[in-house]
Design an enzyme around this catalytic site. Structure first.
Site: not given
Length: 707
Positions: A496-497, A500, A503
């Protein structure tokens, strides 16, 4: 530079550990400090990464204050200019203001979240109202606003490229949202509200983290901790060898509740978490009451019925009504599934000889038994296959290579702020440099709870800067030289991290204000949640899920168990999230004329109104008194975004499944059309252009086992 001021409240205070370097520089004069301050100029390290070998606590305040002053002078020069406003002398000039302030702020707030101490906490408390005033100095400056309005009104005739036009539009919208159209008298009121909000959010974070630490539960009888393995007990053993301390994580439920065999111990730990901040010296209730009242007053002054209406203007959802309609499509299904799960757990309790009603502190312990019975899945069977750095290098990085072609190399020559931090350099498929990536995975007293991503350096073509990004988590640190073995949930958190991070790494913007993750709250969690999908993707899983002792790849039998149990406990999981999201929304739809006297009663009534209390043993993921996201962070009226972006990520993964799955072509298309776009176009249009349609909720319901 990118305007960091509006986002500084995202940083949360954490409890401190003293920095020995503080004493070394106390006797130095202010002039000496100024000439020696590494933050006053850009770092000479690769990518402009902060040089932690030269930084100490005394550097931050002077750099922040000087940064504020430099930006203030630049803004006044723009506002007072007698030249006709142009994109270059107004929009671009404001974009370039605050270079020192951003550089210092990014490092400072990284440390206050990840490795703070009393000195940094004091600076943060002092600076919070100053940053609020700085934000107002920009966005409530009428002369500056009129220059932007002149350009905005004739924007179609300026012949700007698409990104420059978007930058002008974003700034103009920010001025309007911030209150630039208010009278002078009302602007002064608004400044007072903003300063008060900044002070209260900072105070909430500090009190809560004191509460988290004070709430840690000490056990002196080993029998009370039956169910925990010896390695974990070693990691939480007190220094004097006389007992064990279980620290509180930021959520209501605590991970150890799934393993602790002693019911009294479970109840003690749960109640410590549940009541950590609703009583005694660390009670946050009064802060909450004052904070929501000031936010409501601010919204009224700006012409809105409530804070949520004001806050949601630039989101995908746009209004509380849209969010409530979204919730209506989920609450009944989530609570119905949670009730089925509750009934199953109650049967399990009875089958084990228990003669009591299921309580919240029992849920995870007996749910684990149900999972083992239904799916024959034991978390302890899985963990040996998930050694932390193997998951990162051969799982997270490997997936990024397959999708986007990027590669990595560990850098041991880059100074870090704590010995647990590792640094990697990332490269494009053709070998070009992509950026630096820091990982800080272990929990410690100087780190706030949760997991997050942010930048030390933000990508921009304007400054020819590549990104320097960090991920922070709170995995338990093993004793001695033992390996760190993760639960599957922790594996998903790592994916998940890094979503980020991708992105941020794939940002390709001219202007830092539009770069990478500078998007609405209900979109920014989409790339991160989407990246979780690759954790169980067969090709990826088999590459990283290797037994840390034997080297054996995870057997298909265990993989099947993990997949088959994927919809297990999803009624509970979604209900606790919806409960927290609805608490947030109800706190922030309070009108300015309503005064809350009792936080606990408001919370109880709010859950009752939305029928999120129908399953007794499912508490909200966060109670109001320790809901740091909304009372100390940047998610006020925005916690719904986790569920909203969950809808996006399941819909997006559905597209991948329909189009051949994990391929370089699909990854490149997703990177080009979504991950690299930053805030350069309307998010709804961006998503639809990539997906070919608006997002649908059905894939989310199916993934949750609710359909």
């Amino acid at each position: 530079m990118k305007k960091v001021i509006p986002f500084l409240t995202l940083a949360l205070l954490v409890v401190g550990c003293n920095n020995s370097k503080e004493k070394e520089s106390k006797s130095k004069s202010e002039d000496e400090m100024s000439t020696e301050n590494p933050l006053f100029s850009e770092s000479t390290l690769p990518y402009g990464a902060p040089d932690f070998s030269k930084l100490n606590d005394d550097h931050y305040k002077p750099a922040l204050l000087k940064g504020i002053e430099e930006q203030k002078n630049a803004v006044q020069a723009i506002a007072n200019s007698e030249e006709e406003p142009t994109f270059e002398n107004t929009v671009l000039a404001l974009e370039k203001s605050g270079e020192l302030l951003e550089r210092a702020s990014q490092v400072f707030y990284a440390l206050t979240g990840s490795h703070t101490n009393e000195t940094l906490q004091a600076i943060q408390e002092e600076m919070a109202p100053k940053f609020a005033a700085q934000n107002d100095m920009i966005y409530l400056n009428d002369k500056l606003f009129q220059r932007f309005k002149t350009l905005y009104d004739k924007r179609e005739s300026l012949n700007l490229d698409a990104e420059s036009l978007k930058l002008l539009e974003v700034y103009y919208e920010n001025f309007e949202i911030a209150g630039a159209n208010l009278s002078s008298e009302d602007k002064e009121k608004l400044k007072q509200y903003n300063e008060k909000i900044a002070t209260l959010t900072n105070k909430f974070g500090k009190v809560l983290l004191d509460a988290n630490n004070a709430g840690a539960v000490i056990f002196t009888n080993k029998e009370e901790l039956a169910g925990l393995d010896e390695d974990y007990l070693k990691s939480i053993e007190n220094e004097d060898g006389k007992g064990w301390t279980v620290a509180l994580l930021n959520t209501t439920q605590q991970p150890l509740l799934s393993s602790l065999e002693n019911r009294a111990t479970r109840e003690k730990l749960f109640k410590a978490a549940f009541h950590r901040a609703d009583q005694g010296a660390n009670n946050t209730s009064d802060i909450i009451k004052e904070l929501v009242e000031v936010r409501a007053q601010k919204a009224k002054l700006l012409g809105f019925n409530n804070y949520a209406e004001w806050s949601l203007q630039k989101t995908m959802a746009k209004s509380p009504a849209t969010i409530n309609k979204f919730f209506e499509g989920l609450i009944a299904a989530a609570t119905a599934k949670a009730q089925v799960e509750s009934d199953e757990i109650q049967k399990m309790i009875k089958s084990k000889g228990g003669d009591f009603t299921l309580e919240p502190w029992d849920w995870n312990y007996y749910a684990e038994m149900v999972r083992k019975e239904k799916y024959d899945l034991d978390e302890n069977q899985i963990k040996p296959y998930f050694e932390m750095y193997n998951v990162l290098e051969n799982g997270v990085f490997y997936a990024a290579n397959k999708l986007y072609g990027i590669t990595h190399k560990e850098r041991t020559d880059i100074p870090v702020y704590h010995e647990d931090v590792k640094v990697y350099e990332l490269f494009e498929e053709n070998g070009d440099q992509l950026g630096l990536f820091y990982v800080d995975y272990f929990a410690r007293p100087s780190k706030r709870g949760g997991a997050w991503m942010s930048n030390f350096v933000t990508q921009s073509k304007l400054y020819n800067k590549k990104p320097v990004i960090y991920n922070v988590c709170n995995y338990p640190k093993p004793a001695g030289n033992e390996p760190a073995l993760l639960t599957y949930d922790e594996v998903e958190t790592m994916f998940h991290e890094f979503g980020h991070a991708l992105h941020g790494f794939f940002a390709a913007q001219q202007y830092p204000s539009l770069s990478g993750t500078a998007v609405a709250r209900d979109f920014v969690e989409f790339p991160s949640q989407f990246n979780e999908n690759w954790a169980l993707y067969p090709e990826i899983l088999k590459n990283y899920a290797v037994h840390y002792k034997t080297g054996e790849k995870i057997p298909q039998e265990l993989i099947d168990k993990i997949k088959n149990s994927g919809t297990f406990n999803q009624g509970y999981s979604l209900t606790e999230n919806l409960a927290a999201s609805n608490l947030d929304m109800q706190w922030h739809t309070i009108t300015a004329d309503k005064k809350i006297e009792d936080v606990a009663k408001f919370e109880k009534d709010a859950l009752n109104r939305t029928k999120l209390d129908v399953v007794h043993a499912v508490p909200p993921r966060y109670r109001s008194t320790y809901f740091a996201h909304v009372f100390a962070g940047g998610y006020a009226a925005g916690y719904y975004s986790y569920s909203w972006t969950e809808m996006l990520h399941h819909d997006a993964y559905n597209w991948f499944e329909e189009n051949g799955g994990m391929t370089r072509e699909n990854g490149q298309r997703f990177r080009d059309m979504v991950l690299s776009r930053g805030n350069t176009m309307e998010l709804e249009s961006m998503y639809k252009a990539w997906r070919g349609s608006d997002p649908k909720i059905e894939p989310m319901l199916k993934a949750r086992g609710l359909k």
